[in-house]
Scaffold this active site. Sequence first.
Site: not given
Length: 290
Positions: A130, A240, A266-268
Amino acid sequence: MLAPTARTVHRHLDVDGVRVFYRESLPDRPDAPVLLLLHGFPSGSHQFRALIDTLGSQYRLIAPDHAGFGHTEAPDGFTYTFDRLADITEGFVQGLGLDRFVMYVFDFGAPIGFRVAERHPEWIAGLVVQNGNAYEEGLSDMALTLIGLTPETPGADDTIDGVLTLDGTRSQYETGVADPGLIAPDGWTLDQHFLDLPGRKQAQRSLILDYRSNFERYPDWQAWLRRHTPPTLITWGRNDPFFTEPGARAYLRDLPDAELHLLDTGHFALETHLSQVAALIADFLDRAWK
């Protein structure tokens, strides 16, 4: 009817002078598949709390805090490099007596996890990737700027320190998310609490300056993937700001049978797509473990 809630324990394990904090679910069946969760920057095992609660009654989920993060306590003089964090992770796995698991790699957890996988390919029953980059094309301009920093770069510490502020931490959670209101503030405020502890910013400076060592090993990890072809599930936040969508697609060059899911976040990704990712992981664990 309410869904079952996982029983989770919170413990420490001493590894080579480092007091590693970890969370572990206690599944209902003793033969449950094992998922080792390796967190990223600037977070900790707390980023997996909801995933553990969702899947932990059926699977054994184990999430340690890396040295320099969360509740883990490292001694004065600890050398903060990705090699050393991999050493501690390797010792942690051995200390728990694990000999087979699926490994979830995210952000910093990817270079740590791939080092462990190189040393012990027999441990790896599968990968969940991930936003854990291993390809040059997965690095954004922002990521390349940070990777390019050296201790001799003018203003390097100031550049890194700008990332370690509350605004910088919050932006990592919210950038690329269609509705930031979906993200609870607890994650970035807890991250910042740990970042502001004595010595933690220096630890993060050291790790960011060492990130170029990961970039240099990308070809080795790609070769490892081709050689061992572990079952792999890729769930990737396509917006991201650090690790871009091409980095997710690049895995398919070396793992053409990997399962790829690009998420509009996005990232999380777990902050906004928990139920979707948890369902994908549950299905994947059942298949990969066999």
